[in-house]
Design a protein around this motif. Structure first.
Motif, PDB file in Angstrom:
ATOM      1  N   CYS A  44       1.113  -1.164   0.341  1.00 33.20           N
ATOM      2  CA  CYS A  44      -0.200  -0.127   0.074  1.00 33.20           C
ATOM      3  C   CYS A  44       0.183   0.922   0.342  1.00 33.20           C
ATOM      4  O   CYS A  44       1.675   1.036   1.114  1.00 33.20           O
ATOM      5  CB  CYS A  44      -0.807  -0.097   1.264  1.00 33.20           C
ATOM      6  N   HIS A  46       0.550   4.133   1.210  1.00 30.81           N
ATOM      7  CA  HIS A  46       0.573   5.245   2.338  1.00 30.81           C
ATOM      8  C   HIS A  46       0.687   4.604   3.653  1.00 30.81           C
ATOM      9  O   HIS A  46       1.475   5.292   3.755  1.00 30.81           O
ATOM     10  CB  HIS A  46      -1.496   4.671   3.011  1.00 30.81           C
ATOM     11  N   GLN A  67      -9.092  -3.133  -2.336  1.00 35.45           N
ATOM     12  CA  GLN A  67      -9.144  -2.750  -0.955  1.00 35.45           C
ATOM     13  C   GLN A  67      -7.824  -3.099  -0.276  1.00 35.45           C
ATOM     14  O   GLN A  67      -7.229  -4.362   0.089  1.00 35.45           O
ATOM     15  CB  GLN A  67     -10.754  -3.092  -0.339  1.00 35.45           C
ATOM     16  N   HIS A  71      -5.762  -0.102   5.602  1.00 36.55           N
ATOM     17  CA  HIS A  71      -6.415   1.433   6.373  1.00 36.55           C
ATOM     18  C   HIS A  71      -7.768   1.654   4.880  1.00 36.55           C
ATOM     19  O   HIS A  71      -8.474   2.646   4.917  1.00 36.55           O
ATOM     20  CB  HIS A  71      -5.390   2.543   5.691  1.00 36.55           C
ATOM     21  N   ALA A  73      -8.535   2.120   2.310  1.00 35.60           N
ATOM     22  CA  ALA A  73      -7.869   2.210   1.385  1.00 35.60           C
ATOM     23  C   ALA A  73      -8.625   1.777  -0.540  1.00 35.60           C
ATOM     24  O   ALA A  73      -8.839   0.612   0.045  1.00 35.60           O
ATOM     25  CB  ALA A  73      -6.675   2.903   0.517  1.00 35.60           C
ATOM     26  N   CYS A  82      -5.532   4.062  -6.186  1.00 38.04           N
ATOM     27  CA  CYS A  82      -6.345   4.893  -5.131  1.00 38.04           C
ATOM     28  C   CYS A  82      -7.671   6.010  -5.603  1.00 38.04           C
ATOM     29  O   CYS A  82      -6.903   7.112  -5.673  1.00 38.04           O
ATOM     30  CB  CYS A  82      -5.540   5.972  -3.922  1.00 38.04           C
ATOM     31  N   GLY A  85      -9.856   6.626   0.361  1.00 36.78           N
ATOM     32  CA  GLY A  85      -8.804   6.142   1.855  1.00 36.78           C
ATOM     33  C   GLY A  85      -7.541   7.582   1.254  1.00 36.78           C
ATOM     34  O   GLY A  85      -6.962   8.405   1.054  1.00 36.78           O
ATOM     35  N   CYS A  87      -4.265   7.600   1.042  1.00 41.66           N
ATOM     36  CA  CYS A  87      -2.717   7.288  -0.218  1.00 41.66           C
ATOM     37  C   CYS A  87      -4.014   8.364  -1.188  1.00 41.66           C
ATOM     38  O   CYS A  87      -3.440   8.048  -1.842  1.00 41.66           O
ATOM     39  CB  CYS A  87      -2.603   6.188  -0.524  1.00 41.66           C
ATOM     40  N   GLN A  88      -4.985   8.293  -1.624  1.00 43.89           N
ATOM     41  CA  GLN A  88      -6.067   9.289  -2.334  1.00 43.89           C
ATOM     42  C   GLN A  88      -4.878   9.995  -3.510  1.00 43.89           C
ATOM     43  O   GLN A  88      -3.881  10.602  -3.118  1.00 43.89           O
ATOM     44  CB  GLN A  88      -7.291  10.064  -2.172  1.00 43.89           C
TER      45      GLN A  88
END
Length: 110
Positions: A44, A46, A67, A71, A73, A82, A85, A87-88
């Protein structure tokens, strides 16, 4: 030297997702959404953590989006972006894949 086999398409039948080990030691995963295969590094953007907590569960309820189980996301399967979430607008790291006539999944050669 031929690319090592990562998985078979049939391995995705039960959950739509599959954790895989990449030849270079990184963790990856495969998902199949609407019959199309996608592969990404299992990380991820993030917090640099794996996306899965439960084995081979990478898709959100409904099976439309990837998903992060840590988190929440949500990522588009077709490009790893993303869309919701922490880390958009960041993206998952894609894997270039090829599938042979027997349903074997390999990293595509460069």
């Amino acid at each position: 030297m031929p690319a090592p086999l990562l998985a078979h398409l049939a391995d995705l039948d039960a959950t739509g997702g599959l954790a895989i080990a990449l030849p270079d030691g990184r963790a990856g995963f495969l998902v199949r959404v609407h019959g199309r295969l996608y592969g990404y590094e299992n990380r991820c953007p993030h917090r640099d953590s794996r996306l899965d907590i439960d084995a081979n569960r990478f898709l959100a309820d409904g099976g439309e989006l990837i998903q992060c189980a840590h988190h929440g996301a949500l990522f588009l399967p077709e490009n790893g972006e993303c869309v919701a979430g922490p880390c958009q607008y960041e993206s998952l790291e894609p894997l270039a894949l090829r599938v042979d006539d027997q349903g074997g999944i390999y990293l595509a050669s460069e």
